[in-house]
Design a protein around this motif. Sequence first.
Motif, short mmCIF file in Angstrom:
data_model
loop_
_atom_site.label_atom_id
_atom_site.label_comp_id
_atom_site.label_asym_id
_atom_site.label_seq_id
_atom_site.Cartn_x
_atom_site.Cartn_y
_atom_site.Cartn_z
N ASP A 14 0.68 -0.92 0.16
CA ASP A 14 0.01 0.04 0.21
C ASP A 14 0.91 1.16 -0.74
O ASP A 14 0.60 2.33 -1.34
N SER A 17 2.39 1.67 -3.31
CA SER A 17 0.94 2.14 -4.83
C SER A 17 1.04 3.68 -4.64
O SER A 17 0.37 4.43 -5.27
N HIS A 18 0.67 4.32 -2.72
CA HIS A 18 0.79 5.48 -2.52
C HIS A 18 1.57 6.18 -3.29
O HIS A 18 1.11 7.61 -4.04
N LYS A 21 1.14 6.52 -6.63
CA LYS A 21 0.11 7.67 -7.16
C LYS A 21 0.81 9.06 -7.48
O LYS A 21 0.58 9.94 -7.43
N GLU A 71 0.78 -7.93 -7.94
CA GLU A 71 0.30 -6.56 -7.34
C GLU A 71 1.37 -5.44 -8.21
O GLU A 71 1.56 -4.14 -8.60
N ARG A 74 1.93 -4.57 -11.66
CA ARG A 74 0.63 -3.29 -11.59
C ARG A 74 1.51 -1.88 -11.37
O ARG A 74 1.45 -1.63 -12.26
N LEU A 75 2.09 -2.72 -10.97
CA LEU A 75 3.20 -1.05 -9.43
C LEU A 75 4.29 -0.53 -11.19
O LEU A 75 4.40 0.41 -11.46
N ARG A 78 3.16 0.70 -14.03
CA ARG A 78 2.76 2.02 -13.24
C ARG A 78 3.91 2.81 -13.76
O ARG A 78 3.78 4.26 -14.00
#
Length: 134
Positions: A14, A17-18, A21, A71, A74-75, A78
Amino acid sequence: MLYNELAKSLTELDKLSHMIKKLETTGAPVWELLNGTFLKDEMCRIKARATVDILIFERYAHVYFDYNNSEIRRLIIRVNHLRIYLLGLCFMEEKEKDLYEICLFMTEELSELAVFFYNLHKDYSDRNTYPGED
């Protein structure tokens, strides 16, 4: 299905991911990532937690590994999209250059994390075979 939800709740990705973002939305380097030790410490924390979490899953550890690997992928995607955007700029200012360097470093670290999960899964499944599983 229960193990999928458990894997989702136990994931430690998390914070990464934050951070990604924040990089995507602000378009500027996040001060925590300018210092490489933060990301390395975060990776160590995730790895340490993963070695404990697999004990909860026992024979269903593959669910935990599959969820975390998806996951992580995916990171990586991105971060690579952000890198491609930065490479498309005709002119890079200092903050874009810093952001590009951070993206390169994050891609390396996330790739190493994916390899860690793969090896952990392989080692765990080699040691823990159950009757009736081939």
